[in-house]
Design a protein around this motif. Structure first.
Motif, PDB file in Angstrom:
ATOM      1  N   TYR A  96      -4.863  -0.760  -0.467  1.00 13.46           N
ATOM      2  CA  TYR A  96      -3.446  -0.466  -1.076  1.00 13.46           C
ATOM      3  C   TYR A  96      -3.092   0.994  -0.977  1.00 13.46           C
ATOM      4  CZ  TYR A  96      -5.231   0.079  -5.502  1.00 13.46           C
ATOM      5  OH  TYR A  96      -5.776   0.593  -6.583  1.00 13.46           O
ATOM      6  N   ALA A  97      -1.917   1.383  -1.267  1.00 15.99           N
ATOM      7  CA  ALA A  97      -1.482   2.698  -1.573  1.00 15.99           C
ATOM      8  C   ALA A  97      -0.220   2.750  -2.638  1.00 15.99           C
ATOM      9  CB  ALA A  97      -0.893   3.185  -0.391  1.00 15.99           C
ATOM     10  N   THR A  98      -0.129   3.657  -3.452  1.00 16.23           N
ATOM     11  CA  THR A  98       0.781   3.691  -4.472  1.00 16.23           C
ATOM     12  C   THR A  98       1.551   5.180  -4.508  1.00 16.23           C
ATOM     13  OG1 THR A  98      -0.360   4.566  -6.232  1.00 16.23           O
ATOM     14  CG2 THR A  98      -0.311   2.388  -6.184  1.00 16.23           C
ATOM     15  N   LYS A  99       2.608   5.053  -5.017  1.00 15.73           N
ATOM     16  CA  LYS A  99       3.453   6.369  -5.104  1.00 15.73           C
ATOM     17  C   LYS A  99       2.673   7.550  -5.891  1.00 15.73           C
ATOM     18  CE  LYS A  99       8.115   4.962  -4.250  1.00 15.73           C
ATOM     19  NZ  LYS A  99       9.419   4.866  -4.819  1.00 15.73           N
ATOM     20  N   PRO A 119       4.138  -0.229   8.673  1.00 19.97           N
ATOM     21  CA  PRO A 119       4.912   0.025   7.655  1.00 19.97           C
ATOM     22  C   PRO A 119       5.207  -1.161   6.896  1.00 19.97           C
ATOM     23  CG  PRO A 119       6.350   0.449   9.293  1.00 19.97           C
ATOM     24  CD  PRO A 119       4.891   0.471  10.016  1.00 19.97           C
ATOM     25  N   PHE A 120       4.759  -2.273   7.633  1.00 17.72           N
ATOM     26  CA  PHE A 120       5.143  -3.558   7.105  1.00 17.72           C
ATOM     27  C   PHE A 120       4.097  -4.340   6.400  1.00 17.72           C
ATOM     28  CE2 PHE A 120       4.099  -3.439  11.890  1.00 17.72           C
ATOM     29  CZ  PHE A 120       2.663  -3.647  11.629  1.00 17.72           C
ATOM     30  N   THR A 121       2.826  -3.532   6.094  1.00 13.80           N
ATOM     31  CA  THR A 121       1.790  -3.962   5.479  1.00 13.80           C
ATOM     32  C   THR A 121       1.581  -3.240   4.126  1.00 13.80           C
ATOM     33  OG1 THR A 121       0.423  -4.722   7.210  1.00 13.80           O
ATOM     34  CG2 THR A 121      -0.978  -4.395   5.432  1.00 13.80           C
ATOM     35  N   TYR A 122       1.674  -3.816   2.969  1.00 11.31           N
ATOM     36  CA  TYR A 122       1.435  -3.181   1.684  1.00 11.31           C
ATOM     37  C   TYR A 122       0.161  -3.342   1.096  1.00 11.31           C
ATOM     38  CZ  TYR A 122       6.440  -2.095   1.607  1.00 11.31           C
ATOM     39  OH  TYR A 122       7.609  -1.698   1.927  1.00 11.31           O
TER      40      TYR A 122
END
Length: 392
Positions: free
Chosen positions: A274-277, A257-260
């Motif tokens: 990456y990932a988005t909502k 959870p620390f890597t965006y």
């Protein structure tokens, strides 16, 4: 008369001869005395000259000794001045990076919106490969555990594009200091960081998605929106920075959870994972320009975020590594090839050997065809067996 006269004159001749001999002896004695005086005078002068020469020699030696001491003092002062100048240059560089020009680092909302719009327009377009690389992972050929260093989470890597043997270590998930070891040997043999150089970054990083590529460090800074910072490792300055054009980002890996943003490199160049909502269930992929940090293309992948612990790119194909909440054997369970050569369902299911916990950092080296992994504080190298995509 004649003989008697001769007898009378004979004593006179003898007396005259003795007088001449006496005069001659006196003359010789005077000459010898004069010669002795001159010899004595020469001896005195020679002694005086010798004494003066010795005194001059001692004086010269003293002057040379004084000059040597002054030279050493000047050399020490010069070295001290060089150290102070070097320190001043580093401080100036640091101040320049701490106070960059506002136009370079301020977030331009209009520009960001344009970048997002442009990236979305090119989303999921067909990718034209830059190289003829067509390999994919067949299996993990070997695993080598080097040591245990630092925190449970972190990253270690080499330069993915250069021939440097330096080892870069990022301890933790939020820090501003990079440890640099000159070679693998120094990193392996010494438990402490005394053999490592330290690079203090102008901004702290977040996560473990950093990358060393062609003499530059690409790392993620969070200040409002996420920024990709390009840092020159040679002169210790920020070369460029860019706001990542993705809205409402979330952690890219469910188990990390620390890597965006994960910045990765392969034979094709630079990538951002990456990932988005907007699509919070799956992982997204973008192609980065290493010079300008612009987004060239973006893709929505079918690879889920849930139970993902890491990812890397090989020959233009995203490989996502999965595990479980209670760590077990990691495995490459989803592969997304941007060129369409390899379908996800046709990729091999690759298992990593059982280890200690879960991976917090995984960096693929295109040059060495191996992965540098950080597993619960242990630094591991995975050597891979490759095969052509068409053979899968």
């Amino acid at each position: 008369m004649g003989p008697w006269r001769c007898l009378l004159l004979l004593p006179l001749f003898a007396m005259a001869l003795r007088a001449q001999q006496q005069q001659f002896m006196e003359y010789v004695e005077r000459r010898l005395t004069l010669l002795e005086e001159r010899i004595s005078q020469w001896h005195d002068q020679s002694s005086r000259y010798s004494t003066e020469l010795r005194d001059f020699k001692n004086q010269v030696l003293g002057m040379l000794e004084t000059a040597e001491k002054e030279r050493e003092a000047m050399r020490s002062e010069a070295e001290s001045a060089a150290v102070r100048v070097d320190r001043l240059e580093r401080e100036v560089d640091y101040l320049e990076t701490q106070n960059p020009a506002p136009p370079c680092m301020e977030v331009d909302e209009t520009l960001m919106e344009k970048q997002v719009a442009t990236a979305k327009q090119r989303k999921n377009e067909k990718y034209t490969k830059l190289t003829d690389c067509s390999d994919t992972i067949a299996s993990i050929r070997a695993m080598k555990i080097l040591k245990r260093f630092g925190s449970t989470s972190g990253l270690w890597t080499k330069d993915a594009a250069g021939n440097s043997e330096k080892i870069y270590v990022f301890d933790g998930t939020a820090n501003d200091t990079v440890y640099v070891f000159p070679r693998m040997r120094e990193f392996t043999l010494f438990s402490a960081t005394r053999k490592a150089a330290r690079i203090k970054l102008p901004y702290p990083w977040v996560g473990t998605g950093h990358l060393v590529y062609d003499g530059h460090l690409y790392y993620i800074r969070q200040q409002g929106p996420f920024q990709v910072i390009k840092f020159n490792l040679a002169n210790k300055t920020v070369v460029d920075s860019s706001v990542f054009p993705a809205e409402e980002q979330i952690p890219v890996f469910g188990l990390s959870p620390f890597t965006y943003i994960e910045v990765a490199a392969d034979e094709e160049g630079l990538w951002a994972i990456y990932a988005t909502k907007e699509d919070e269930k799956n992982i997204c992929l973008a192609k980065l320009d290493p010079t300008s940090l612009d987004i060239e293309q973006m893709w929505d992948t079918p690879c889920p975020r849930e139970n993902a612990e890491g990812a890397f790119v090989v020959c233009g194909a995203l490989h996502v590594v999965y595990n479980t909440r209670l760590p077990s054997r990691s495995r490459v369970q989803c592969v997304f090839d941007v060129s369409g050569t390899l379908a996800p369902e046709d990729a091999s299911l690759v298992y990593f050997p059982k280890r200690y916990g879960s991976h917090s950092g995984m960096k693929y080296s295109p040059r060495e065809r191996q992965i540098y992994a950080w597993d619960d504080g242990y630094q591991i190298i995975y050597r891979m067996e490759m095969k052509k995509k068409l053979e899968v």
